[in-house]
Design a protein around this motif. Sequence first.
Motif, PDB file in Angstrom:
ATOM      1  N   MET A 154       0.843  -1.193   0.000  1.00  0.00           N
ATOM      2  CA  MET A 154       0.000   0.000   0.000  1.00  0.00           C
ATOM      3  C   MET A 154       0.885   1.253   0.000  1.00  0.00           C
ATOM      4  O   MET A 154       1.766   1.377   0.848  1.00  0.00           O
ATOM      5  N   ALA A 155       0.639   2.151  -0.948  1.00  0.00           N
ATOM      6  CA  ALA A 155       1.431   3.381  -1.029  1.00  0.00           C
ATOM      7  C   ALA A 155       1.138   4.280   0.164  1.00  0.00           C
ATOM      8  O   ALA A 155      -0.001   4.356   0.642  1.00  0.00           O
ATOM      9  N   PHE A 156       2.185   4.955   0.665  1.00  0.00           N
ATOM     10  CA  PHE A 156       1.999   5.845   1.816  1.00  0.00           C
ATOM     11  C   PHE A 156       1.417   7.190   1.392  1.00  0.00           C
ATOM     12  O   PHE A 156       0.493   7.709   2.015  1.00  0.00           O
ATOM     13  N   LEU A 157       1.953   7.796   0.317  1.00  0.00           N
ATOM     14  CA  LEU A 157       1.479   9.105  -0.124  1.00  0.00           C
ATOM     15  C   LEU A 157       0.223   8.962  -0.976  1.00  0.00           C
ATOM     16  O   LEU A 157       0.037   7.978  -1.700  1.00  0.00           O
TER      17      LEU A 157
ATOM     18  N   ASP B  59      -2.488   9.286  -3.878  1.00  0.00           N
ATOM     19  CA  ASP B  59      -2.389   9.295  -5.333  1.00  0.00           C
ATOM     20  C   ASP B  59      -2.591  10.699  -5.903  1.00  0.00           C
ATOM     21  O   ASP B  59      -2.039  11.040  -6.948  1.00  0.00           O
TER      22      ASP B  59
ATOM     23  N   ALA C 249       0.365  12.820  -7.010  1.00  0.00           N
ATOM     24  CA  ALA C 249       1.033  12.519  -8.274  1.00  0.00           C
ATOM     25  C   ALA C 249       0.444  13.318  -9.428  1.00  0.00           C
ATOM     26  O   ALA C 249       1.053  13.432 -10.486  1.00  0.00           O
TER      27      ALA C 249
END
Length: 400
Positions: free
Chosen positions: A1-4, A6, A9
């Motif tokens: 799971m990405a921390f930052l 979406d 981006a």
Amino acid sequence: MAFLADALARVKPSPTIAVTTLAAELKAAGRDIIGLGAGEPDFDTPDNIKEAAIAAIRAGKTKYTAPDGIPELKKAICAKFARENGLDYKPSQISVGTGGKQVLYNALIATLNPGDEVLIPAPYWVSYPDMVLLGGGVPVVIPTSIDSAFKITAGQLEAAITPKTKWLIFNSPSNPSGAGYSRSELKALTDVLMRHPHVWVMTDDMYEHIAYEGFEFVTPVQVEPGLYERTLTVNGVSKAYAMTGWRIGYAGGPEHLIKAMAKVQSQSTSNPCTISQWAAVEALNGPQDYIATSCRAFQRRRDLVVSMLNQAAGVECPTPEGAFYVYPSIRKLIGKTTPSGVVIENDEVFCTQLLETEGVAAVFGAAFGTSPNFRVSYATSDEVLEQACQRIQRFCASLK
């Protein structure tokens, strides 16, 4: 799971802030740098406004206020709209934020759903598209050029509107071009908007008072009162009163939109700085002679910069109607080469080489959505501007 998230981006840091920061870093390192990137008056805030802030501190007016502004400031904003724009707003129709940027952002966050389209004429202030993207919307850019005086036409506006269009963001006089729409030009656009009742109008009138001889400022709902119920008229004290760091912006609009914006603000920053709010009351209610004095200085600087840049080889610099920027075209310089062998492929390369070789920091046009151009802020002294323009002339003359 990405921390930052979406969403991050989808956006980029502000290019204007980046240029100003780089110029400051180079200057601190000992380079002889002239920064022409900052979008703020170089004049000091008028004394009566500073004294009002000091008086507020001494009177203990240092507590929380209502999230979207004190009653006294909302009343002063209503009076300003009536006095200067012929617009009738009640305090319940006024929003006060931490600068015009927050007001614009609040409105977009409060209204945008995924896929909603926002029309943005280019060149545009760098933050518009990114704020739309953060809100989940889709920025739809309407292009212009030096040949159209950086203004959109009624036909372009009509062609850009779709069933998904929610907002038109409208900025006159413009950052970065300084272009201002006449009453007749604006009427042609509002006629189009009247045929599309689902499209709302977000006006950024921040440069209202920096308008020059022969140009009459008007805001869209002045020209077409039929747009009143779907227009957010945004303004602030930053540019008109040299109060950029005080961070007070405001808007008038339909009550249900203002309430939605207040909800967003109540859960983000809450109230703008209390002291700044009291200073803004004095700015709007107090003497207004500073505006004319500063505008005369800006017009003198505009004329100096336009004249000198048009003497630079390959540069075309139109005369803006307002604000304190020029937005010259360098289309005749694309493909030329610097003495060190660097090819000027685009306006970003042009500005990078100008900074490296002559120590002049300007912002490249791609940041504003229209190329090949660059933005010069002439909100600095005549002497500095003359020296900067001489350096630009020298740099352009060196290109082969």
